[in-house]
Motif scaffolding. Sequence first.
Motif, mmCIF file in Angstrom:
data_model
loop_
_atom_site.group_PDB
_atom_site.id
_atom_site.type_symbol
_atom_site.label_atom_id
_atom_site.label_comp_id
_atom_site.label_asym_id
_atom_site.label_seq_id
_atom_site.Cartn_x
_atom_site.Cartn_y
_atom_site.Cartn_z
ATOM 1 N N THR A 287 0.821 -1.241 -0.018
ATOM 2 C CA THR A 287 0.275 0.128 -0.157
ATOM 3 C C THR A 287 0.743 1.353 -0.117
ATOM 4 N N TYR A 288 1.880 1.026 0.829
ATOM 5 C CA TYR A 288 3.076 2.294 0.569
ATOM 6 C C TYR A 288 3.709 2.559 -0.691
ATOM 7 N N LEU A 289 3.968 1.614 -1.311
ATOM 8 C CA LEU A 289 4.496 1.600 -2.634
ATOM 9 C C LEU A 289 3.389 2.195 -3.689
ATOM 10 N N MET A 290 2.266 1.738 -3.386
ATOM 11 C CA MET A 290 0.937 2.216 -4.215
ATOM 12 C C MET A 290 0.848 3.703 -4.056
ATOM 13 N N SER A 291 0.809 4.065 -2.769
ATOM 14 C CA SER A 291 0.530 5.494 -2.424
ATOM 15 C C SER A 291 1.567 6.518 -3.097
ATOM 16 N N LEU A 292 2.760 5.949 -3.633
ATOM 17 C CA LEU A 292 4.053 6.675 -4.242
ATOM 18 C C LEU A 292 3.522 6.944 -5.791
ATOM 19 N N ILE A 293 2.760 5.706 -6.217
ATOM 20 C CA ILE A 293 2.496 5.598 -7.663
ATOM 21 C C ILE A 293 1.374 6.651 -8.072
ATOM 22 N N ILE A 294 0.266 6.384 -6.830
ATOM 23 C CA ILE A 294 -1.021 7.372 -7.450
ATOM 24 C C ILE A 294 -0.539 8.758 -7.363
ATOM 25 N N ALA B 199 -7.455 14.177 -4.650
ATOM 26 C CA ALA B 199 -7.235 13.637 -3.426
ATOM 27 C C ALA B 199 -8.260 12.407 -3.025
ATOM 28 N N LEU B 200 -9.770 12.621 -3.174
ATOM 29 C CA LEU B 200 -10.715 11.787 -2.903
ATOM 30 C C LEU B 200 -10.514 10.599 -3.695
ATOM 31 N N LEU B 201 -10.516 10.464 -5.043
ATOM 32 C CA LEU B 201 -10.316 9.462 -5.699
ATOM 33 C C LEU B 201 -9.028 8.624 -5.633
ATOM 34 N N GLY B 202 -7.888 9.422 -5.221
ATOM 35 C CA GLY B 202 -6.682 8.557 -4.890
ATOM 36 C C GLY B 202 -6.856 7.846 -3.627
ATOM 37 N N TYR B 203 -7.473 8.481 -2.599
ATOM 38 C CA TYR B 203 -7.486 7.722 -1.354
ATOM 39 C C TYR B 203 -8.557 6.486 -1.645
ATOM 40 N N MET C 160 -9.129 4.669 -4.442
ATOM 41 C CA MET C 160 -8.174 3.763 -4.934
ATOM 42 C C MET C 160 -7.194 3.190 -3.983
ATOM 43 N N LEU C 161 -6.770 3.733 -3.260
ATOM 44 C CA LEU C 161 -5.612 3.298 -2.232
ATOM 45 C C LEU C 161 -6.304 2.180 -1.196
ATOM 46 N N PHE C 162 -7.565 2.763 -0.726
ATOM 47 C CA PHE C 162 -8.224 1.725 0.219
ATOM 48 C C PHE C 162 -8.692 0.596 -0.585
ATOM 49 N N ALA C 163 -9.102 0.560 -1.810
ATOM 50 C CA ALA C 163 -9.630 -0.460 -2.426
ATOM 51 C C ALA C 163 -8.195 -1.443 -2.756
ATOM 52 N N PHE C 164 -7.266 -0.871 -3.370
ATOM 53 C CA PHE C 164 -5.895 -1.768 -3.469
ATOM 54 C C PHE C 164 -5.824 -2.137 -2.177
ATOM 55 N N ALA C 165 -5.603 -1.768 -0.961
ATOM 56 C CA ALA C 165 -5.155 -2.204 0.369
ATOM 57 C C ALA C 165 -6.021 -3.466 0.699
ATOM 58 N N VAL C 166 -7.458 -3.476 0.466
ATOM 59 C CA VAL C 166 -8.063 -4.556 0.912
ATOM 60 C C VAL C 166 -8.074 -5.724 0.054
ATOM 61 N N LEU C 167 -7.739 -5.385 -1.433
ATOM 62 C CA LEU C 167 -7.749 -6.316 -2.111
ATOM 63 C C LEU C 167 -6.312 -6.995 -2.191
ATOM 64 N N PHE C 168 -5.247 -6.341 -1.978
ATOM 65 C CA PHE C 168 -3.892 -6.975 -1.781
ATOM 66 C C PHE C 168 -3.869 -7.968 -0.517
ATOM 67 N N ALA C 169 -4.604 -7.473 0.677
ATOM 68 C CA ALA C 169 -4.555 -8.012 1.964
ATOM 69 C C ALA C 169 -5.542 -9.409 1.412
ATOM 70 N N TRP C 170 -6.346 -9.398 0.714
ATOM 71 C CA TRP C 170 -7.136 -10.490 0.311
ATOM 72 C C TRP C 170 -6.290 -11.490 -0.583
ATOM 73 N N ILE C 171 -5.800 -11.042 -1.490
ATOM 74 C CA ILE C 171 -4.899 -11.952 -2.275
ATOM 75 C C ILE C 171 -3.490 -12.503 -1.454
ATOM 76 N N SER C 172 -3.021 -11.774 -0.623
ATOM 77 C CA SER C 172 -1.963 -12.178 0.332
ATOM 78 C C SER C 172 -2.452 -13.100 1.215
ATOM 79 N N VAL C 173 -3.716 -13.138 1.765
ATOM 80 C CA VAL C 173 -4.174 -14.236 2.431
ATOM 81 C C VAL C 173 -3.925 -15.662 1.791
ATOM 82 N N GLY C 174 -4.554 -15.531 0.464
ATOM 83 C CA GLY C 174 -4.335 -16.822 -0.507
ATOM 84 C C GLY C 174 -2.883 -17.424 -0.597
ATOM 85 N N PHE C 175 -2.013 -16.407 -0.727
ATOM 86 C CA PHE C 175 -0.709 -16.549 -1.035
ATOM 87 C C PHE C 175 -0.163 -17.198 -0.023
#
Length: 795
Positions: free
Chosen positions: A143-150, A156-160, A162-177
Motif C-alpha cells: 500500500t505504501y508503494l501504491m501511494s507513491l505511484i498514485i 485526493a478523494l479519488l486517490g484515497y 483507490m488506495l483503500f480498495a487496493f489495500a483490501v484487495l492486496f490483503a485478500w490475495i496475500s491471505v491466499g498466498f
Amino acid sequence: MAAITLKLTRRILAYVWLLGVTSTRSLEIALNVMRKISLITSSFFDELAGELLNGISNDDSLIDDPRWPGISKNVLSKLLNDGYGGLTSTPPINRSSMVPKGFLVSLSNLFELPASKAFWETVAKRRRRLFAILVIASTALATYLMSLIIYFRSRALLGYLMLFAFAVLFAWISVGFWTALVGFISVLRGVDRYAPKAKARGIKDDTRVALVFPIYNEDVNRVYAGIEATYRSLERTGKLKHYDFYVLSDSNDPDSWVCEELAWAEWCERLKAKGKLFYRRRTRNVKKKSGNIADFCRRWGKNYKYMIVFDADSVMTGDILVQMTAIMEANPKVGILQSAPKAIGRRSLYGRIQQFATYVYGPIFAAGLSFWQLGDAQYWGHNAIIRIKPFMENCALPVLPGDPPFGGEILSHDFVEAALMRRAGYEVWLSYDLDGSYEETPPTLLEELSRDRRWCQGNLQHLRLFLLKGIIPAHRFLFLNGVMIYGSGLLWFCFIFMSSLQALLDVWIEPVYFPAEYALFPEWPVWYPGWAIFLFIVTVVLLFLPKLLGLYLVIVKKRAELFGGTGKLVSSVLLETLFSVLFAPIKMLFHSKFLLLALLGKKVGWGPQERSDVGLSWRQALKFHWKDTLIGLLWGTILWIVNPAFCIWLSPILISFVLSIFLSVWTSRPTVGELFKRHGIFLTPQEMDPSPEMKVLAEVLANPPLPADQDFKLALFDPWVNALHRSLLRKRGRLMPEVLKKALNAIDSKEVLSRSEIMALLRSPVMLFELHKRVWESPEDKFIEKWSKYLSRIQ
C-alpha cells in the motif's frame, strides 16, 4: 376382425409379460380373456385382472419373474387393484427434537473470548499471529508503494478511494498466498502432528453410521451410480454392517418423484440392500438442504452415532469412510471431520480445467487451511462425517427475522453449523491428507455463477451472524472471509473503474503546476516507474506462485505421469493459468452484480443444479453475457480514444469482457474438452489410473439401469411401477373428478396437465390405477406411439 383380435391379443400378452407371468401360462390367460370380452369396446382390463388374480390364488408361482424379488411381496398385492400402502422405504421412526437456540446477536459478543483448553489451541494462536503479521506487513508495504505511484494532487478523494480498495484487495490475495505457501511447506514436511488420528481402523461393534444423500430433482442414475460405487467399496472393507444409506429427497417434480422411487427399488435389488438402503421424500421443502438433514436427524438421528453427508454427485471410498469413522471413535471431542474432495467426471472443457486445478493446486491450499485453522476448520456441507448427538443439540438453524439478504432461511448453512459445533466445545477439522473423497465440479461457467449467486446471498447473512454469542474469533473471521469472496469482486471492479477514471482525467484535465498563489517554483508530479514495476511483479508472484508450487510438488513427488507426463503437466498448468486470467474478470462482473442485487433484497430461487455436460447454446450465453461484451466494447473504445497507453495496460480485462460469450459457449462443450483430453491436456490421476470406485461409477453410467428419458408416465403405464408408487403412499388422497377427467382426456389427446394436477394424480391411488387401466385400453395408434419404445427396452 382377425386383425383387431391379433392386436388385442398382443396387447394382453404384453401386459402379462410385463408382470412376469410364466411363458407357458401367458398365452392361456390371454386366450381366456379374449373369449370373455367384446371386440367392440376392447375393455379387457377388468377381465384380465380377474383372470390373473384367480391364477395367482391357485398358483403362487404364476409370476415367476417379479421385478424386484426383495420387495415383490409388498408390491404384488397392489398390482391389479387400486390399493395403497404396505411397503416402507424407511426404518421405523425414532423421533427426537432438534431446536434452534442461542441466536441472539449483540455487539458485546465480540469481546467475549472463550478460554483455550486444548494444547492445539495455543499452537493455533501462535500460527494465526504469524499469519496476521505476514498479511498486514505485506499489505502495508504494498500500500505504501501504491501511494507513491498514485497521483493525488487535485484528486485526493479519488486517490484515497483507490488506495483503500487496493489495500483490501492486496490483503485478500496475500491471505491466499500465505495459505498456499504454508500448505506447500506442510505437504513437504508431512502430516500435521496436531491433527486427530486413529492408531487403528477399529470401530466399535455397536457403532452405526448413516450415509445421507440429500437430493433435489437430480438425475437418479447419477445419484445411485455414486451410491453403488460407495456401497461396493464399503463391502470390500468388511465394515458395511456399520453403515446405512439414506436418500433424502426434496424433489418437487413429478418425474423425479416417480423415477426416485423406481431407482430405490432397482438398486435395493441390484445391491441386495433391502434394510441398508432407504429412501424418503419430503412433501414440504422447509429450509432446503439444512432442513432436509435436520428432518433426518429428528426422525432417525438417535439410531446413529455419526452421519456422513454426501452431495448428489459425491463418491467416497470405503477406506476413507472407515478411516474417518475410526478417527471420530478415537477422538471424542471432534464434532465434524471434513475431507478434501477431488473433482471427477467432467467432460466439458470448463469442468476439466476446474477438475485439473483441484488435483494440482487443491492439496496445498487445503493443507494451508488446515495449518492455520487446526480444530477451528470449516465444514463444506458434504463429504464430511458429523457426530450426530452434539449436532442435534447445538446446530439447529432458525429462520432469521427480517427480509433477505440478512433475514430469512440460512442459505450457507454449513459454515454456520461448523461455528455452532465449535461454540459447543467440539472441534472441527479438515483432513486434507485423506484420499478417497470425490465430487463433481460445475460443468459450465454459467452453472458455477448460478451457484455463486445463492452462496453470495447466504454469505451475506454471515455479517449478521458475525455477532452471535459464543462464536470463536476464528469462525468470525471465516464469516468475513466468506463475504469477501464476493465483496472482493466488487472492490476489484471499483478499483479498475477508478483507475480508468484517473487515466481519463489525466488527459482531460490540464495539470496545475503552481497550486499556491505567488508560488516561486512549480510542483512537478513525481512518477516512480521502478516502484510501479516492482509492485506489479510482487502482485503477479502472489497470484501465480501458488500454481508453480503445486506444479513443483507433483513433479518432486514423482506423480507427473498421472497427469500425462511432465511436458503435458507443464502445458496444462500454463493453459489453466491463461484460462483463469480470462475467466476472472467475467466472474468479477457477476460477483459485483450478485452482491448489489443481494443488498437490494432480490431473492434467490432454489432450482436443481445442472450436473451433466450438455453444453450451452449461443442463445443462453448471449442472454447472460451480452452486457459483459457491451461493457468491454464501450469501456475499451473510450480508453483507446482518450488514453491508448492505459487501454493497452487494461486490455487483458477488456478482452475477457468482449470474449465472454464465446468463452462461455466454447468451454462448455464436451467435444472441446474431449479434444484437449486426447492431446493429453488437463488429465487427472483418476483418468490415467482410475480407482475401483471410479470404474464402478463409469460402468453404471455407461449402461444405466433406468432409461434416461423416463418420466412420471411410467407410473401410468408400467404395472410394477404403478403398484410400487401406490404401495409407498400412506393416504388414499383426494378423488378429484376434474383432474381425473382431464387426465383421461390427455391419454387420447394433446391436452396437457399442470404440475399441480400431476402431483394430485400421483397422490391418489384410485385415480392412478384408473389411468393405468385406460392407458392399456387406449386406441392402438396412441398406445404404440407412446409405449412401444418402452416395451422394446424391457422385453
